[in-house]
Design a protein around this motif. Structure first.
Motif, PDB file in Angstrom:
ATOM      1  N   LEU A  24       1.098   7.547   6.260  1.00  0.00           N
ATOM      2  CA  LEU A  24       1.546   6.243   6.730  1.00  0.00           C
ATOM      3  C   LEU A  24       0.984   6.031   8.128  1.00  0.00           C
ATOM      4  O   LEU A  24       0.765   6.990   8.871  1.00  0.00           O
ATOM      5  N   VAL A  40      -1.629   2.690   4.354  1.00  0.00           N
ATOM      6  CA  VAL A  40      -1.792   4.133   4.173  1.00  0.00           C
ATOM      7  C   VAL A  40      -3.232   4.508   4.510  1.00  0.00           C
ATOM      8  O   VAL A  40      -4.180   3.926   3.974  1.00  0.00           O
ATOM      9  N   HIS A  42      -6.207   6.861   4.074  1.00  0.00           N
ATOM     10  CA  HIS A  42      -6.650   7.837   3.083  1.00  0.00           C
ATOM     11  C   HIS A  42      -7.790   8.714   3.596  1.00  0.00           C
ATOM     12  O   HIS A  42      -8.145   9.703   2.956  1.00  0.00           O
ATOM     13  N   GLU A  77      -0.701  -0.634   0.250  1.00  0.00           N
ATOM     14  CA  GLU A  77      -0.319  -0.347  -1.128  1.00  0.00           C
ATOM     15  C   GLU A  77       1.182  -0.160  -1.256  1.00  0.00           C
ATOM     16  O   GLU A  77       1.901  -0.102  -0.249  1.00  0.00           O
ATOM     17  N   ARG A  78       1.640  -0.071  -2.470  1.00  0.00           N
ATOM     18  CA  ARG A  78       3.072   0.097  -2.720  1.00  0.00           C
ATOM     19  C   ARG A  78       3.440   1.575  -2.615  1.00  0.00           C
ATOM     20  O   ARG A  78       2.777   2.438  -3.205  1.00  0.00           O
ATOM     21  N   VAL A  79       4.490   1.850  -1.846  1.00  0.00           N
ATOM     22  CA  VAL A  79       4.999   3.211  -1.678  1.00  0.00           C
ATOM     23  C   VAL A  79       6.522   3.147  -1.754  1.00  0.00           C
ATOM     24  O   VAL A  79       7.119   2.073  -1.611  1.00  0.00           O
ATOM     25  N   PRO A  80       7.199   4.268  -1.973  1.00  0.00           N
ATOM     26  CA  PRO A  80       8.662   4.246  -2.027  1.00  0.00           C
ATOM     27  C   PRO A  80       9.280   3.830  -0.688  1.00  0.00           C
ATOM     28  O   PRO A  80       8.784   4.201   0.378  1.00  0.00           O
ATOM     29  N   GLU A 111      10.381   0.035  -4.021  1.00  0.00           N
ATOM     30  CA  GLU A 111       9.086   0.176  -3.367  1.00  0.00           C
ATOM     31  C   GLU A 111       8.907  -0.879  -2.293  1.00  0.00           C
ATOM     32  O   GLU A 111       9.606  -1.901  -2.272  1.00  0.00           O
TER      33      GLU A 111
END
Length: 350
Positions: free
Chosen positions: A61, A8, A10, A18-21, A3
């Protein structure tokens, strides 16, 4: 799955880090480790509206002006290798549709956009890798290279307006794009008159090449004040509108000389209407046009100008911040600081 941290979007004014892959490079793609991402007025519009018709819908993103180092190379990529320093543009045309074949790649019917600059890593689609990713020399700062995308839009706008050395140009608006128009025009030998609003924009306009500055809040008639600064008071050869309001569109038409060119560069919200003097347009033989986006050729011309060292990159990049600061920065861009001063562009360094 590994990650990373990324901004991001929304929804309307809802931006979160935030944490994303971590993205994985597919065939023809590369993944960059982001070295510098820049704030932009287009990103502010997307933040304010909560979406962008062409660039995506939330959750998405965010950010599109970026330079970095190749971290991973997908199958079939031969022009790049891990460790290469590059600037990847935010779009690439298809080169097969009507508009592309007609020399209007900026209007490509299948224009591919890319977002995700405010992150630790960003994946670059295969078409952008192939058509619009440029090598950044070791002596060039990543943040300077990341200016390529907005400057490419400006370079194309100047070309489309027919700007040449010795012309007089009025630039209405002293935001990031207006200042970039002033500087690029001045470097090309154009005499620039700036029309600005805030006190801090007076000094900025002069820094970037304006020979004269009209402050709208300090004059009763900005049109008359600007025209008075043109040769024989006849109006400017070219007027660039970079505010995107109906009133400034109308001002631009009043500020141009007979036979001149107005470029409506600022794009107001969908459905906006303006009232123009048809008598002045017809009998004044005035050309009205708008310039949207960039082409691969404009991107390379802009990059060459940045690489030449003639463009005042450091003066243009007035803020520095961390990735975690991005939501606060955009909220501040909406409201401005208490003293009214805002950064021209902020460099986000993950």
């Amino acid at each position: 799955m590994p990650e990373m941290m990324a901004a991001v979007l929304h929804g309307k004014e809802d931006l979160r880090v935030e944490r994303v892959p971590v993205p994985v490079a597919g065939a023809g793609e590369v993944v960059l480790r982001v070295a510098a991402a820049l704030t932009c007025g287009t990103d502010l519009k997307v933040y304010r509206r909560g979406y962008h018709a062409a660039m995506g819908k939330p959750p998405m993103l965010f950010g599109h002006e970026v330079a970095g180092v190749v971290e991973e190379v997908g199958a079939g990529v031969t022009k790049l290798k891990r460790g290469d320093r590059v600037v990847a543009l935010n779009s690439a045309p298809c080169d097969v549709c009507f508009f592309c074949k007609n020399g209007q790649q900026n209007l490509c019917g299948d224009l591919l956009f890319n977002n995700g600059a405010y992150a630790e890593f960003i994946k670059i689609p295969a078409r952008i890798v192939e058509k619009n990713t440029l090598a950044v020399p070791a002596e060039m700062k990543f943040a300077h290279a990341a200016l390529t995308e907005p400057l490419a839009c400006v370079v194309r706008g100047l070309e489309e307006s027919g700007a040449k050395a010795g012309d007089t140009m009025i630039v209405v608006g002293a935001g990031p794009i207006g200042l970039m128009f002033m500087h690029a025009a001045a470097l090309a030998g154009v005499h620039v008159i700036a029309v600005v609003k805030r006190d801090d924009q007076i000094a900025a306009a002069k820094t970037f090449g304006a020979e004269h500055v009209v402050q709208t809040t300090a004059t009763k008639d900005a049109v008359a004040a600007a025209r008075a600064l043109t040769p024989e008071g006849r109006g400017a050869d070219i007027v660039i509108e970079a505010v995107a309001t109906p009133s400034t569109w109308e001002w631009a038409v009043e500020m141009v000389r007979k036979g001149g060119v107005v470029n409506f560069f600022g794009g107001p919200p969908s459905g906006t209407k303006v009232a123009l003097d048809t008598n002045r347009l017809h009998y004044g033989d005035i050309t009205l046009k708008a310039s949207f986006h960039h082409t691969p050729a404009a991107c390379r011309a802009a990059f060459d100008l940045l690489r030449s060292g003639r463009f005042k990159c450091e003066e243009y990049l007035t803020g520095r911040a961390r990735l975690s600061d991005v939501p606060e920065i955009f909220a501040g861009m909406m409201t401005r600081s208490a003293d009214g001063k805002v950064d021209i562009k902020t460099v986000i360094e993950p």
